[in-house]
Design a protein around this motif. Structure first.
Motif, PDB file in Angstrom:
ATOM      1  N   ALA A 184       5.809   8.040  -2.758  1.00  0.00           N
ATOM      2  CA  ALA A 184       5.321   6.718  -2.375  1.00  0.00           C
ATOM      3  C   ALA A 184       4.110   6.323  -3.215  1.00  0.00           C
ATOM      4  O   ALA A 184       3.946   5.154  -3.594  1.00  0.00           O
ATOM      5  CB  ALA A 184       4.959   6.695  -0.891  1.00  0.00           C
ATOM      6  N   THR A 185       3.271   7.299  -3.547  1.00  0.00           N
ATOM      7  CA  THR A 185       2.074   7.025  -4.340  1.00  0.00           C
ATOM      8  C   THR A 185       2.440   6.560  -5.746  1.00  0.00           C
ATOM      9  O   THR A 185       1.894   5.580  -6.256  1.00  0.00           O
ATOM     10  CB  THR A 185       1.188   8.282  -4.424  1.00  0.00           C
ATOM     11  OG1 THR A 185       0.791   8.663  -3.104  1.00  0.00           O
ATOM     12  CG2 THR A 185      -0.053   8.019  -5.274  1.00  0.00           C
ATOM     13  N   VAL A 186       3.384   7.260  -6.389  1.00  0.00           N
ATOM     14  CA  VAL A 186       3.737   6.897  -7.760  1.00  0.00           C
ATOM     15  C   VAL A 186       4.507   5.576  -7.803  1.00  0.00           C
ATOM     16  O   VAL A 186       4.369   4.794  -8.747  1.00  0.00           O
ATOM     17  CB  VAL A 186       4.519   8.045  -8.450  1.00  0.00           C
ATOM     18  CG1 VAL A 186       5.958   8.117  -7.969  1.00  0.00           C
ATOM     19  CG2 VAL A 186       4.454   7.905  -9.962  1.00  0.00           C
ATOM     20  N   VAL A 187       5.292   5.278  -6.765  1.00  0.00           N
ATOM     21  CA  VAL A 187       5.957   3.972  -6.682  1.00  0.00           C
ATOM     22  C   VAL A 187       4.908   2.865  -6.540  1.00  0.00           C
ATOM     23  O   VAL A 187       4.996   1.825  -7.202  1.00  0.00           O
ATOM     24  CB  VAL A 187       6.946   3.933  -5.500  1.00  0.00           C
ATOM     25  CG1 VAL A 187       7.448   2.506  -5.261  1.00  0.00           C
ATOM     26  CG2 VAL A 187       8.129   4.851  -5.768  1.00  0.00           C
ATOM     27  N   TYR A 188       3.915   3.107  -5.698  1.00  0.00           N
ATOM     28  CA  TYR A 188       2.838   2.132  -5.523  1.00  0.00           C
ATOM     29  C   TYR A 188       2.094   1.895  -6.839  1.00  0.00           C
ATOM     30  O   TYR A 188       1.849   0.748  -7.233  1.00  0.00           O
ATOM     31  CB  TYR A 188       1.866   2.629  -4.453  1.00  0.00           C
ATOM     32  CG  TYR A 188       0.589   1.824  -4.366  1.00  0.00           C
ATOM     33  CD1 TYR A 188       0.572   0.581  -3.753  1.00  0.00           C
ATOM     34  CD2 TYR A 188      -0.594   2.313  -4.928  1.00  0.00           C
ATOM     35  CE1 TYR A 188      -0.594  -0.166  -3.693  1.00  0.00           C
ATOM     36  CE2 TYR A 188      -1.766   1.573  -4.863  1.00  0.00           C
ATOM     37  CZ  TYR A 188      -1.759   0.331  -4.245  1.00  0.00           C
ATOM     38  OH  TYR A 188      -2.904  -0.407  -4.201  1.00  0.00           O
ATOM     39  N   LEU A 189       1.730   2.974  -7.522  1.00  0.00           N
ATOM     40  CA  LEU A 189       1.002   2.843  -8.789  1.00  0.00           C
ATOM     41  C   LEU A 189       1.832   2.084  -9.822  1.00  0.00           C
ATOM     42  O   LEU A 189       1.300   1.283 -10.591  1.00  0.00           O
ATOM     43  CB  LEU A 189       0.633   4.225  -9.322  1.00  0.00           C
ATOM     44  CG  LEU A 189      -0.438   4.987  -8.532  1.00  0.00           C
ATOM     45  CD1 LEU A 189      -0.609   6.396  -9.087  1.00  0.00           C
ATOM     46  CD2 LEU A 189      -1.763   4.241  -8.569  1.00  0.00           C
TER      47      LEU A 189
ATOM     48  N   THR B 183       0.873  -1.160   0.000  1.00  0.00           N
ATOM     49  CA  THR B 183       0.000   0.000   0.000  1.00  0.00           C
ATOM     50  C   THR B 183       0.916   1.218   0.000  1.00  0.00           C
ATOM     51  O   THR B 183       2.128   1.105   0.202  1.00  0.00           O
ATOM     52  CB  THR B 183      -0.898   0.056   1.249  1.00  0.00           C
ATOM     53  OG1 THR B 183      -0.068   0.211   2.421  1.00  0.00           O
ATOM     54  CG2 THR B 183      -1.740  -1.204   1.392  1.00  0.00           C
ATOM     55  N   ILE B 184       0.331   2.378  -0.226  1.00  0.00           N
ATOM     56  CA  ILE B 184       1.129   3.606  -0.218  1.00  0.00           C
ATOM     57  C   ILE B 184       1.808   3.782   1.141  1.00  0.00           C
ATOM     58  O   ILE B 184       3.004   4.087   1.242  1.00  0.00           O
ATOM     59  CB  ILE B 184       0.252   4.828  -0.547  1.00  0.00           C
ATOM     60  CG1 ILE B 184      -0.299   4.697  -1.968  1.00  0.00           C
ATOM     61  CG2 ILE B 184       1.037   6.120  -0.387  1.00  0.00           C
ATOM     62  CD1 ILE B 184      -1.336   5.729  -2.326  1.00  0.00           C
TER      63      ILE B 184
ATOM     64  N   GLU C  18       6.518   3.567   4.783  1.00  0.00           N
ATOM     65  CA  GLU C  18       7.105   3.091   6.033  1.00  0.00           C
ATOM     66  C   GLU C  18       8.290   2.174   5.775  1.00  0.00           C
ATOM     67  O   GLU C  18       9.316   2.254   6.463  1.00  0.00           O
ATOM     68  CB  GLU C  18       6.038   2.356   6.850  1.00  0.00           C
ATOM     69  CG  GLU C  18       6.554   1.709   8.142  1.00  0.00           C
ATOM     70  CD  GLU C  18       7.160   2.706   9.111  1.00  0.00           C
ATOM     71  OE1 GLU C  18       7.971   2.270   9.959  1.00  0.00           O
ATOM     72  OE2 GLU C  18       6.829   3.907   9.025  1.00  0.00           O
ATOM     73  N   ALA C  19       8.175   1.299   4.772  1.00  0.00           N
ATOM     74  CA  ALA C  19       9.275   0.383   4.461  1.00  0.00           C
ATOM     75  C   ALA C  19      10.506   1.141   4.006  1.00  0.00           C
ATOM     76  O   ALA C  19      11.635   0.817   4.401  1.00  0.00           O
ATOM     77  CB  ALA C  19       8.833  -0.606   3.386  1.00  0.00           C
TER      78      ALA C  19
END
Length: 207
Positions: free
Chosen positions: A29-34, A9-10, A15-16
């Motif tokens: 983090a959002t664009v990495v998740y997507l 998840t974002i 956190e990781a």
């Protein structure tokens, strides 16, 4: 051939990365998740030293995935990035078969098989068979020639390559792909359209 990881998840990505000493804001983090759930390459641009390369390195650690790095430079060509034939090994096989009196036509066919290939980063990423898709880092794409950039379009669209002597090799699972650019030259729009995009700026005082 997607790389969807339902455990991500974002917030978990943020956190990781933080646990790996990479302080990541929510937009990154959002664009990495997507990128991971959509199976699309992620193009990261920014000045040298802002941490573009580290995103891919740290994500590989987080996912327990193999990191495959292709360092770009002027003059980089498809053979260097994809594969080369192991000519010394082929010549040795030919010499051995000559001594044994083997069939030349059969030997000629056998020396152009996968066991005589030297795999370079792109082919390694396509043929990776580990439990987790690898992270393919195409570093400093802006340093490569535009001809190589055009070659990447096909690879990143289909994640397959054709070797005339063998045939078409396809990725069973798409690798996680990260491209970085210091913007020493403008990246062509055709490549950008195949990627998600994020600009990484220098961190502020609070970060």
């Amino acid at each position: 051939m997607t790389t969807t990881n339902t455990k991500l998840t974002i917030e978990r990505i943020q956190e990781a990365l933080r646990r790996k000493q990479y302080i990541c804001d929510r937009p990154l983090a959002t664009v990495v998740y997507l990128s991971t759930v959509m199976g699309k390459p992620l193009l990261l641009e920014g000045e040298a030293g802002v941490g573009k390369t580290e995103v891919a390195k740290v994500l590989a650690e987080v996912l327990n995935a193999r990191l495959i790095r292709l360092q770009c430079y002027e003059g980089l060509d498809a053979n260097t990035a994809l594969y080369e034939w192991n000519y010394p090994k082929q010549m040795l096989r030919i010499k051995l078969e000559e001594v044994r009196g083997g069939d030349r036509e059969q030997v000629g066919a056998e020396i152009f098989t996968e066991q005589y290939l030297i795999k370079r980063p792109l082919l390694e990423a396509i043929q990776s068979d580990g439990p987790v898709p690898p992270v393919l880092l195409i570093d400093e794409i802006d340093r490569a020639d535009m001809e190589f950039e055009a070659f990447l379009l096909e690879v990143l669209s289909d994640f397959q390559i054709t070797i005339p002597e063998i045939g078409t090799l396809r990725a069973e699972r798409r690798p996680y792909v990260f491209l970085t650019s210091n913007r020493t030259r403008e990246i062509h729009d055709a490549l950008k359209r195949r990627c998600l995009y994020h600009w990484i700026d220098f961190p502020g005082v609070e970060r």
